[in-house]
Design a protein around this motif. Sequence first.
Motif, short mmCIF file in Angstrom:
data_model
loop_
_atom_site.label_atom_id
_atom_site.label_comp_id
_atom_site.label_asym_id
_atom_site.label_seq_id
_atom_site.Cartn_x
_atom_site.Cartn_y
_atom_site.Cartn_z
N TRP A 79 0.82 -1.28 -0.02
CA TRP A 79 -0.09 0.09 0.11
C TRP A 79 1.00 1.14 -0.02
O TRP A 79 0.42 2.22 -0.68
N ALA A 80 1.79 1.44 0.67
CA ALA A 80 2.92 2.26 0.83
C ALA A 80 3.22 2.89 -0.39
O ALA A 80 3.33 3.86 -0.90
N GLN A 81 3.71 1.73 -1.48
CA GLN A 81 4.18 2.00 -2.69
C GLN A 81 3.21 2.40 -3.67
O GLN A 81 3.43 3.40 -4.41
N VAL A 83 0.24 4.17 -2.62
CA VAL A 83 -0.09 5.64 -2.48
C VAL A 83 0.99 6.77 -2.95
O VAL A 83 0.77 7.70 -3.11
N GLY A 84 2.25 6.00 -2.76
CA GLY A 84 3.17 6.92 -3.05
C GLY A 84 3.25 7.22 -4.65
O GLY A 84 3.52 8.40 -4.94
N ALA A 87 0.55 9.65 -5.42
CA ALA A 87 1.08 10.88 -4.87
C ALA A 87 1.94 11.88 -5.86
O ALA A 87 1.88 13.09 -6.04
N LEU A 107 -4.41 5.21 6.13
CA LEU A 107 -3.60 6.00 5.38
C LEU A 107 -3.18 7.22 5.61
O LEU A 107 -2.74 8.03 4.93
N THR A 108 -3.65 7.54 6.97
CA THR A 108 -3.30 9.03 7.42
C THR A 108 -1.95 9.02 7.67
O THR A 108 -1.23 10.23 7.30
N ARG A 109 -1.11 8.03 7.56
CA ARG A 109 0.29 8.31 7.95
C ARG A 109 0.92 8.67 6.51
O ARG A 109 2.26 9.10 6.50
N HIS A 110 0.16 8.42 5.40
CA HIS A 110 0.70 8.89 4.16
C HIS A 110 0.25 10.28 3.60
O HIS A 110 0.40 10.54 2.50
N GLY A 111 -0.48 10.94 4.67
CA GLY A 111 -1.12 12.20 4.49
C GLY A 111 -2.48 12.35 3.86
O GLY A 111 -3.03 13.25 3.63
N ARG A 266 -6.67 13.34 -0.58
CA ARG A 266 -5.44 13.93 -0.73
C ARG A 266 -5.38 15.24 -0.64
O ARG A 266 -5.93 16.01 -1.82
#
Length: 267
Positions: A79-81, A83-84, A87, A107-111, A266
């Motif tokens: 998921w991090a990849q 969402v990145g 972005a 996903l709040t940690r990803h803004g 976002r």
Amino acid sequence: MTSMLPEEGEHLTTGWEDDLAPTDSLVRQAVLAHVSWARALTTAARGTFAEGPDWCAGRGGAPSALHNWAIVTRPPRDWAQTVGAIATAYPDGVAALVISPFPTPDLTRHGLGLVGHPPLMFRPTTTVTTTPATPLDVREATTDQQLRDAERVLIEGYPMPDMADLPPGDFYRPEVVAGPTRVFVGYDGETPVATSAAHSAAGVTVVENVAVLASARGQRAGAALTWAAATAWPGQSAVLIASDDGQPVYERLGYLRLERWTCWLRP
């Protein structure tokens, strides 16, 4: 009894392979149709559309999230990849909706900020309901002025205050109805008070952008405009992502709740 265990090296279909038919499942059809809708909006706005192995992101060129849709198109392995990657499709200060048909981690940690878990609703072609009665004159928007009428009702009735200062015709440009998209407007006399849109893709009709001005509430405007969009292609089933307030209206029109999707913003 024949063994149900897969043979070594055998591929087990997940339902999200690129070469799988859109009709493999209703959810797959809905995902692909919404991707097509996002692409159509982006194309009409002369924006950019980017895709990765498990995501797509349309940037319409305006700061409003309604111009910018990102959709998770298959369950991500990382998921991090994912969402990145999404972005990177949007510059700082440009808001975007990130829609996932699949459960997501926090996903709040990803803004991102959680908007909610709206239901995906489905109306089969076998549904039999009465055409909603309304005093409004429901017309298909085919002229520049009618598209501007639909746009203004959408901005004020949805509401979308972050689009209020955009030039008229910036969202519903003529190109948006040049392809498989139809826009409808409900008029009280000559005053536009309600709107909806329909987009045909993957064998289903996506119903979107249903909005009603406060002055038209109680006239079955929402039902009438939803009906116009849902039956724009009579031979197709219809799908939509519903708000909690809109669900009762859609249920009366024969829509069924399939599952809940997840929507993030976002900022």
